[in-house]
Motif scaffolding. Structure first.
Motif, PDB file in Angstrom:
ATOM      1  N   ASN A   1      13.926   8.608   0.583  1.00 49.52           N
ATOM      2  CA  ASN A   1      13.586   7.414   0.822  1.00 49.52           C
ATOM      3  C   ASN A   1      12.241   7.107   0.792  1.00 49.52           C
ATOM      4  O   ASN A   1      11.505   6.229   0.460  1.00 49.52           O
ATOM      5  CB  ASN A   1      14.365   6.751   1.997  1.00 49.52           C
ATOM      6  N   TYR A   2      11.355   7.921   1.690  1.00 50.25           N
ATOM      7  CA  TYR A   2      10.063   7.769   1.841  1.00 50.25           C
ATOM      8  C   TYR A   2       9.289   7.945   0.708  1.00 50.25           C
ATOM      9  O   TYR A   2       8.405   7.185   0.460  1.00 50.25           O
ATOM     10  CB  TYR A   2       9.522   8.674   2.960  1.00 50.25           C
ATOM     11  N   GLN A   3       9.641   9.035  -0.015  1.00 49.57           N
ATOM     12  CA  GLN A   3       9.101   9.461  -1.388  1.00 49.57           C
ATOM     13  C   GLN A   3       9.291   8.250  -2.365  1.00 49.57           C
ATOM     14  O   GLN A   3       8.219   7.912  -2.958  1.00 49.57           O
ATOM     15  CB  GLN A   3       9.481  10.604  -1.999  1.00 49.57           C
ATOM     16  N   ASN A   4      10.325   7.616  -2.308  1.00 52.94           N
ATOM     17  CA  ASN A   4      10.549   6.619  -3.151  1.00 52.94           C
ATOM     18  C   ASN A   4       9.503   5.316  -3.043  1.00 52.94           C
ATOM     19  O   ASN A   4       9.284   4.782  -3.915  1.00 52.94           O
ATOM     20  CB  ASN A   4      11.980   6.137  -3.335  1.00 52.94           C
ATOM     21  N   VAL A   5       9.675   5.171  -1.660  1.00 50.75           N
ATOM     22  CA  VAL A   5       8.706   4.041  -1.199  1.00 50.75           C
ATOM     23  C   VAL A   5       7.142   4.430  -1.723  1.00 50.75           C
ATOM     24  O   VAL A   5       6.616   3.434  -2.324  1.00 50.75           O
ATOM     25  CB  VAL A   5       8.923   3.660   0.131  1.00 50.75           C
ATOM     26  N   ALA A   6       6.949   5.503  -1.247  1.00 53.52           N
ATOM     27  CA  ALA A   6       5.367   5.925  -1.740  1.00 53.52           C
ATOM     28  C   ALA A   6       5.129   5.925  -3.179  1.00 53.52           C
ATOM     29  O   ALA A   6       4.184   5.166  -3.587  1.00 53.52           O
ATOM     30  CB  ALA A   6       5.220   7.307  -1.173  1.00 53.52           C
ATOM     31  N   ILE A   7       6.084   6.575  -3.963  1.00 57.10           N
ATOM     32  CA  ILE A   7       5.874   6.303  -5.539  1.00 57.10           C
ATOM     33  C   ILE A   7       5.747   4.803  -6.006  1.00 57.10           C
ATOM     34  O   ILE A   7       5.041   4.176  -6.756  1.00 57.10           O
ATOM     35  CB  ILE A   7       7.085   7.119  -6.270  1.00 57.10           C
ATOM     36  N   GLY A   8       6.766   3.842  -5.510  1.00 61.48           N
ATOM     37  CA  GLY A   8       6.539   2.351  -5.738  1.00 61.48           C
ATOM     38  C   GLY A   8       5.312   1.770  -5.473  1.00 61.48           C
ATOM     39  O   GLY A   8       4.632   1.078  -6.107  1.00 61.48           O
ATOM     40  N   ASP A   9       4.750   2.283  -4.346  1.00 57.23           N
ATOM     41  CA  ASP A   9       3.363   1.803  -3.701  1.00 57.23           C
ATOM     42  C   ASP A   9       2.481   2.213  -4.659  1.00 57.23           C
ATOM     43  O   ASP A   9       1.429   1.374  -5.038  1.00 57.23           O
ATOM     44  CB  ASP A   9       3.187   2.206  -2.336  1.00 57.23           C
ATOM     45  N   LEU A  10       2.455   3.391  -5.158  1.00 61.38           N
ATOM     46  CA  LEU A  10       1.432   4.111  -6.173  1.00 61.38           C
ATOM     47  C   LEU A  10       1.495   3.379  -7.452  1.00 61.38           C
ATOM     48  O   LEU A  10       0.516   2.986  -8.050  1.00 61.38           O
ATOM     49  CB  LEU A  10       1.804   5.374  -6.263  1.00 61.38           C
ATOM     50  N   GLY A  11       2.791   2.802  -7.890  1.00 64.02           N
ATOM     51  CA  GLY A  11       2.837   2.026  -9.172  1.00 64.02           C
ATOM     52  C   GLY A  11       2.289   0.851  -8.898  1.00 64.02           C
ATOM     53  O   GLY A  11       1.555   0.281  -9.769  1.00 64.02           O
ATOM     54  N   ARG A  12       2.326   0.278  -8.005  1.00 66.22           N
ATOM     55  CA  ARG A  12       1.565  -1.255  -7.755  1.00 66.22           C
ATOM     56  C   ARG A  12       0.213  -1.167  -7.647  1.00 66.22           C
ATOM     57  O   ARG A  12      -0.690  -1.542  -8.229  1.00 66.22           O
ATOM     58  CB  ARG A  12       2.005  -2.075  -6.259  1.00 66.22           C
ATOM     59  N   ASP A  13      -0.175   0.088  -6.957  1.00 64.25           N
ATOM     60  CA  ASP A  13      -1.771   0.281  -6.812  1.00 64.25           C
ATOM     61  C   ASP A  13      -2.401   0.644  -8.324  1.00 64.25           C
ATOM     62  O   ASP A  13      -3.525   0.293  -8.599  1.00 64.25           O
ATOM     63  CB  ASP A  13      -1.834   1.421  -5.938  1.00 64.25           C
ATOM     64  N   ALA A  14      -1.356   1.358  -9.262  1.00 71.71           N
ATOM     65  CA  ALA A  14      -1.747   1.763 -10.475  1.00 71.71           C
ATOM     66  C   ALA A  14      -2.047   0.195 -11.384  1.00 71.71           C
ATOM     67  O   ALA A  14      -2.935   0.196 -12.057  1.00 71.71           O
ATOM     68  CB  ALA A  14      -0.796   2.786 -11.243  1.00 71.71           C
ATOM     69  N   GLU A  15      -1.259  -0.556 -11.078  1.00 70.55           N
ATOM     70  CA  GLU A  15      -1.374  -1.927 -11.762  1.00 70.55           C
ATOM     71  C   GLU A  15      -2.417  -2.540 -11.440  1.00 70.55           C
ATOM     72  O   GLU A  15      -3.126  -3.111 -12.452  1.00 70.55           O
ATOM     73  CB  GLU A  15      -0.037  -2.717 -11.355  1.00 70.55           C
ATOM     74  N   GLU A  16      -2.947  -2.704 -10.038  1.00 68.17           N
ATOM     75  CA  GLU A  16      -4.165  -2.994  -9.718  1.00 68.17           C
ATOM     76  C   GLU A  16      -5.267  -2.402 -10.301  1.00 68.17           C
ATOM     77  O   GLU A  16      -6.320  -2.951 -10.823  1.00 68.17           O
ATOM     78  CB  GLU A  16      -4.377  -2.886  -8.259  1.00 68.17           C
ATOM     79  N   ALA A  17      -5.083  -1.066 -10.447  1.00 71.61           N
ATOM     80  CA  ALA A  17      -6.491  -0.051 -11.095  1.00 71.61           C
ATOM     81  C   ALA A  17      -6.443  -0.446 -12.475  1.00 71.61           C
ATOM     82  O   ALA A  17      -7.526  -0.560 -12.841  1.00 71.61           O
ATOM     83  CB  ALA A  17      -6.195   1.376 -10.817  1.00 71.61           C
ATOM     84  N   ILE A  18      -5.492  -0.864 -13.170  1.00 73.79           N
ATOM     85  CA  ILE A  18      -5.522  -1.375 -14.739  1.00 73.79           C
ATOM     86  C   ILE A  18      -5.997  -2.692 -14.648  1.00 73.79           C
ATOM     87  O   ILE A  18      -7.137  -2.876 -15.502  1.00 73.79           O
ATOM     88  CB  ILE A  18      -4.057  -1.197 -15.138  1.00 73.79           C
ATOM     89  N   LYS A  19      -5.723  -3.608 -13.761  1.00 73.97           N
ATOM     90  CA  LYS A  19      -6.334  -4.892 -13.760  1.00 73.97           C
ATOM     91  C   LYS A  19      -7.881  -4.820 -13.705  1.00 73.97           C
ATOM     92  O   LYS A  19      -8.805  -5.488 -14.160  1.00 73.97           O
ATOM     93  CB  LYS A  19      -5.727  -5.682 -12.917  1.00 73.97           C
ATOM     94  N   GLU A  20      -8.225  -3.731 -12.860  1.00 76.76           N
ATOM     95  CA  GLU A  20      -9.830  -3.722 -12.331  1.00 76.76           C
ATOM     96  C   GLU A  20     -10.429  -2.842 -13.391  1.00 76.76           C
ATOM     97  O   GLU A  20     -11.575  -2.591 -13.269  1.00 76.76           O
ATOM     98  CB  GLU A  20      -9.674  -2.964 -11.133  1.00 76.76           C
ATOM     99  N   ASP A  21      -9.680  -2.199 -14.353  1.00 71.44           N
ATOM    100  CA  ASP A  21     -10.325  -1.401 -15.336  1.00 71.44           C
ATOM    101  C   ASP A  21     -10.800  -0.296 -14.703  1.00 71.44           C
ATOM    102  O   ASP A  21     -12.094   0.224 -14.948  1.00 71.44           O
ATOM    103  CB  ASP A  21     -11.113  -2.084 -16.138  1.00 71.44           C
ATOM    104  N   ASN A  22     -10.334   0.613 -13.687  1.00 67.40           N
ATOM    105  CA  ASN A  22     -10.804   1.447 -12.910  1.00 67.40           C
ATOM    106  C   ASN A  22     -10.061   2.691 -13.359  1.00 67.40           C
ATOM    107  O   ASN A  22      -8.933   3.046 -12.860  1.00 67.40           O
ATOM    108  CB  ASN A  22     -10.488   1.084 -11.487  1.00 67.40           C
TER     109      ASN A  22
END
Length: 124
Positions: A37-58
């Motif tokens: 459960n913890y890993q699934n939540v962490a992976i989901g959080d990383l996915g949201r962070d990745a979407e932000e990084a794409i928006k920031e072009d980082n």
């Protein structure tokens, strides 16, 4: 790894009480489910962070997040394998499927049992 072998030997020894083995396996099932459960939540959080990084072009941040995601996914695979083995062993020992206990029902059962204990204690 020597300690792991000793643990397996202890749990599979014919003189080890079955309740010790089943409780240990129950704990392993519970713990490995929490890890999944913890890993699934962490992976989901990383996915949201990745979407932000794409928006920031980082690109640098995106690369780091990809590395972290791959690491978490590798961990998740191991936890899933451990969980499957623990559940199979639990069924072999107890004859029943392992199911996570509902926190609410356990809390209510514990409260009820405690109240009943004190009622009997005060009456007697």
């Amino acid at each position: 790894m020597e300690n792991l072998k000793e643990l397996v030997n202890l749990l599979s020894h014919k003189n080890t009480p079955e309740w010790v083995v089943s409780q240990t396996l129950r704990n392993l099932c519970y713990s490995s489910q929490n890890d999944i459960n913890y890993q699934n939540v962490a992976i989901g959080d990383l996915g949201r962070d990745a979407e932000e990084a794409i928006k920031e072009d980082n690109e640098y941040k995106l690369l780091k997040l990809q590395e972290q995601t791959m690491f978490r996914e590798e961990q998740l695979e191991v936890f899933e394998e451990v969980h499957a083995l623990a559940k199979a062993a639990f069924k072999e020992v107890t004859g029943s499927e392992w199911k996570p206990a509902s926190k609410k029902s356990l809390t209510n059962k514990n409260k009820t049992a405690t109240r009943e204990f004190w009622k009997k204690r005060n009456v007697g």
